[in-house]
Design a protein around this motif. Structure first.
Motif, PDB file in Angstrom:
ATOM      1  N   GLY A  52     -12.264  19.633 -62.809  1.00  0.00           N
ATOM      2  CA  GLY A  52     -11.336  19.019 -61.866  1.00  0.00           C
ATOM      3  C   GLY A  52     -10.136  19.906 -61.644  1.00  0.00           C
ATOM      4  N   PHE A 226     -16.527  14.952 -63.108  1.00  0.00           N
ATOM      5  CA  PHE A 226     -15.507  15.519 -62.219  1.00  0.00           C
ATOM      6  C   PHE A 226     -14.368  14.520 -62.078  1.00  0.00           C
ATOM      7  N   GLU A 234     -16.974  11.723 -60.095  1.00  0.00           N
ATOM      8  CA  GLU A 234     -18.421  11.907 -60.184  1.00  0.00           C
ATOM      9  C   GLU A 234     -18.823  12.111 -61.639  1.00  0.00           C
ATOM     10  N   PHE A 241     -24.525  18.096 -59.450  1.00  0.00           N
ATOM     11  CA  PHE A 241     -23.117  18.309 -59.096  1.00  0.00           C
ATOM     12  C   PHE A 241     -22.933  19.598 -58.302  1.00  0.00           C
ATOM     13  N   PRO A 245     -22.900  17.773 -54.472  1.00  0.00           N
ATOM     14  CA  PRO A 245     -21.818  16.864 -54.873  1.00  0.00           C
ATOM     15  C   PRO A 245     -21.703  15.713 -53.873  1.00  0.00           C
ATOM     16  N   SER A 247     -19.003  13.450 -53.458  1.00  0.00           N
ATOM     17  CA  SER A 247     -17.697  13.128 -52.885  1.00  0.00           C
ATOM     18  C   SER A 247     -17.110  14.322 -52.138  1.00  0.00           C
ATOM     19  N   ARG A 249     -14.061  15.079 -52.301  1.00  0.00           N
ATOM     20  CA  ARG A 249     -13.120  15.713 -53.236  1.00  0.00           C
ATOM     21  C   ARG A 249     -13.823  16.790 -54.063  1.00  0.00           C
ATOM     22  N   ALA A 250     -15.036  16.494 -54.535  1.00  0.00           N
ATOM     23  CA  ALA A 250     -15.786  17.472 -55.319  1.00  0.00           C
ATOM     24  C   ALA A 250     -16.242  18.638 -54.447  1.00  0.00           C
ATOM     25  N   LYS A 251     -16.663  18.348 -53.222  1.00  0.00           N
ATOM     26  CA  LYS A 251     -17.081  19.418 -52.298  1.00  0.00           C
ATOM     27  C   LYS A 251     -15.924  20.377 -52.044  1.00  0.00           C
ATOM     28  N   LEU A 254     -15.281  22.485 -55.287  1.00  0.00           N
ATOM     29  CA  LEU A 254     -16.293  23.522 -55.478  1.00  0.00           C
ATOM     30  C   LEU A 254     -16.164  24.613 -54.425  1.00  0.00           C
TER      31      LEU A 254
END
Length: 260
Positions: A52, A226, A234, A241, A245, A247, A249-251, A254
Motif C-alpha cells: 500500500g 492491499f 483487497e 493482485f 487488481p 479496485s 486504488r490498487a490499479k 500498481l
C-alpha cells in the motif's frame, strides 16, 4: 522494483485457529483514523505481504499485532490468545512474535553473537551454552557466522538486518513480523535479506511482511493484502493482485510502483 514472474509460493498448512486474527480493529492517532475496522486472518504457515502507499496504515497494523501500538477498539489474537494489555502475559506473547524493523535495532555495544543470545537467556531462561549453540546455528543459516564476534557498526546494513532476523528467530517465535525490512538498505544489499526471508517462507514460518518489494510478494507470498487510507481494500493471491487488481486504488498503486 523487482517484478519477477510468478513462481509457486510455499505450501501452507493452515490449522483451525488462525495464527494471527484481527477483528474490527480501529486505531486513532489523535483525530487521525489510521486503522479502520480491520478484519484479517493469517493461518499457520502462511506468508501474507501487506502492500500500500505511504500512510495507508501498513506499519501501524504490523506494530499493533504485538501491541507496540495499542488499538482503540477491536481484538487481535495470536494463536487463539487475545493480546493482553500489559505485564508478564504481554511479555510472554511478544516472545512468540518475532519482529524485524526498518532500522535493525541491534545493541551497538554487544557483539552479533551477544545480540542473538540475549533474548533466549533473559526471556526464555535458556542456558548460556544452549543459547550460543542456537545462535551460532542461526547465524550460519542467515549467512553471517563469520561475523559473530563483530559489533553491529562493523557490519554492512544487509548483514545487520540478517543478524536482526537471526535474533528474532532465536526466540523460536510462532510468527515473524517484518516492517519494511529492506527500506533502509542500499539497493545492492536488499536481495540478500529477501533471500533469507524467502528461505523462511519456504520452511513454513508464519509471516506478515510490510514491504515495497514486489518480486518478493510475487514469489513468496500466499496472499497479498492491499491497504489504503487505513482500510484493507483487497485481499487476494499474488497472481490475482498483480494481474487483475479489482479496485481502482490498487490499479493506480500498481501503475505507479511497477513503472519505477
Amino acid at each position: 522494483m523487482s517484478t519477477e514472474a510468478d513462481a509457486s509460493p510455499p505450501t501452507s498448512s493452515p490449522s483451525q485457529e488462525p495464527m494471527i486474527r484481527a477483528r474490527s480493529v480501529d486505531k486513532y492517532f489523535g483525530d487521525l483514523h489510521v486503522l479502520k475496522d480491520i478484519n484479517m486472518d493469517v493461518p499457520q504457515g502462511q506468508v501474507v505481504v501487506v502492500l500500500g502507499p505511504s500512510g495507508s496504515g501498513k506499519s501501524t497494523l504490523c506494530r499493533a499485532i504485538n501491541r507496540l501500538e495499542p488499538i482503540n477498539s477491536g481484538e487481535i489474537a495470536i494463536d487463539g490468545k487475545p493480546l493482553p494489555a500489559e505485564g508478564k502475559a504481554l511479555a510472554a506473547l511478544r516472545a512468540d512474535v518475532g519482529m524485524v524493523f526498518q532500522q535493525f535495532n541491534l545493541f551497538a555495544h554487544k557483539t552479533i553473537l551477544e545480540n542473538v543470545t540475549l533474548g533466549p537467556i533473559k526471556v526464555r531462561k535458556v542456558s548460556q551454552s544452549e543459547a550460543r549453540e542456537t545462535a551460532t546455528a542461526l547465524l550460519e543459516r542467515v549467512g553471517i557466522a563469520n561475523q559473530a564476534d563483530k559489533y553491529p557498526a562493523q557490519l554492512s546494513g544487509g548483514q545487520q538486518q540478517r543478524a536482526a532476523i537471526a535474533r528474532a528467530l532465536a526466540m523460536k517465535p510462532k510468527v515473524m513480523l517484518f516492517d519494511e525490512p529492506t527500506s533502509a538498505l542500499d539497493p545492492e544489499m536488499v536481495q540478500e535479506v529477501l533471500d533469507t526471508m524467502t528461505e523462511l517462507a519456504d520452511e513454513g514460518m508464519t509471516m506478515l511482511v510490510v514491504t515495497h518489494e514486489m518480486g518478493f510478494a510475487r514469489r513468496a507470498a500466499h496472499r497479498v493484502v492491499f491497504m489504503a487510507d487505513g482500510e484493507i481494500v483487497e485481499d487476494s493471491t499474488p497472481n490475482e493482485f498483480f494481474s487483475a487488481p479489482k479496485s481502482e486504488r490498487a490499479k493506480d498503486f500498481l501503475g505507479k510502483i511497477l513503472t519505477h
